[in-house]
Design a protein around this motif. Sequence first.
Motif, short mmCIF file in Angstrom:
data_model
loop_
_atom_site.label_atom_id
_atom_site.label_comp_id
_atom_site.label_asym_id
_atom_site.label_seq_id
_atom_site.Cartn_x
_atom_site.Cartn_y
_atom_site.Cartn_z
N LEU A 112 0.84 -1.19 0.00
CA LEU A 112 0.00 0.00 0.00
C LEU A 112 0.88 1.25 0.00
O LEU A 112 1.88 1.30 0.71
N LYS A 113 0.49 2.23 -0.78
CA LYS A 113 1.28 3.47 -0.80
C LYS A 113 1.23 4.18 0.54
O LYS A 113 2.20 4.78 0.96
N VAL A 114 0.08 4.12 1.19
CA VAL A 114 -0.06 4.75 2.50
C VAL A 114 -0.64 3.71 3.47
O VAL A 114 -1.85 3.55 3.55
N PRO A 115 0.24 3.01 4.22
CA PRO A 115 -0.24 1.95 5.11
C PRO A 115 -0.68 2.44 6.48
O PRO A 115 -0.82 1.65 7.41
N ALA A 116 -0.90 3.75 6.63
CA ALA A 116 -1.35 4.28 7.91
C ALA A 116 -2.07 5.60 7.66
O ALA A 116 -1.87 6.26 6.66
N GLY A 117 -2.92 5.95 8.62
CA GLY A 117 -3.65 7.21 8.55
C GLY A 117 -3.84 7.75 9.95
O GLY A 117 -3.07 7.43 10.86
N ARG A 118 -4.89 8.52 10.14
CA ARG A 118 -5.13 9.12 11.45
C ARG A 118 -5.52 8.05 12.46
O ARG A 118 -6.62 7.54 12.46
N ARG A 119 -4.56 7.71 13.32
CA ARG A 119 -4.73 6.76 14.41
C ARG A 119 -5.04 5.33 13.95
O ARG A 119 -5.68 4.56 14.66
N GLY A 168 0.90 -6.48 7.74
CA GLY A 168 0.78 -7.85 7.26
C GLY A 168 0.14 -7.98 5.90
O GLY A 168 0.33 -7.14 5.02
N ASP A 169 -0.65 -9.04 5.72
CA ASP A 169 -1.26 -9.33 4.43
C ASP A 169 -2.17 -8.20 3.94
O ASP A 169 -2.34 -8.02 2.75
N ALA A 170 -2.76 -7.47 4.87
CA ALA A 170 -3.63 -6.36 4.48
C ALA A 170 -2.83 -5.22 3.85
O ALA A 170 -3.36 -4.46 3.05
#
Length: 98
Positions: free
Chosen positions: A41-48, A53-55
């Motif tokens: 994923l290009k952005v594997p995190a966001g606000r909180r 892993g596989d996701a």
Amino acid sequence: ATGLDAWKARLVRLWPECEAFTRQLDSFDQLSLARYGHHTLKVPAGRRWAIIGDAAHSTSPQLGQGANMALLDAAALNYALIGTDRVDTALEVYVRAR
């Protein structure tokens, strides 16, 4: 381009334990092409929130790397979280690390 024997010799130089398998090959036709694909994923995190892993990664299943990627993600997220007292900053660090 240099032929099967040259390929087998190079393979055995790189990985001596596979010599027993290369001795069984008489033709390139006995081999199957396996393709490898890995996408993150290009952005594997966001606000909180963070995705691990596989996701967060799609990998070729024959390589068995799903668990390894999850452990690397978890470690990166852990180090990011213990390195700062702000969750948003930690998530930015995690994204850069992965």
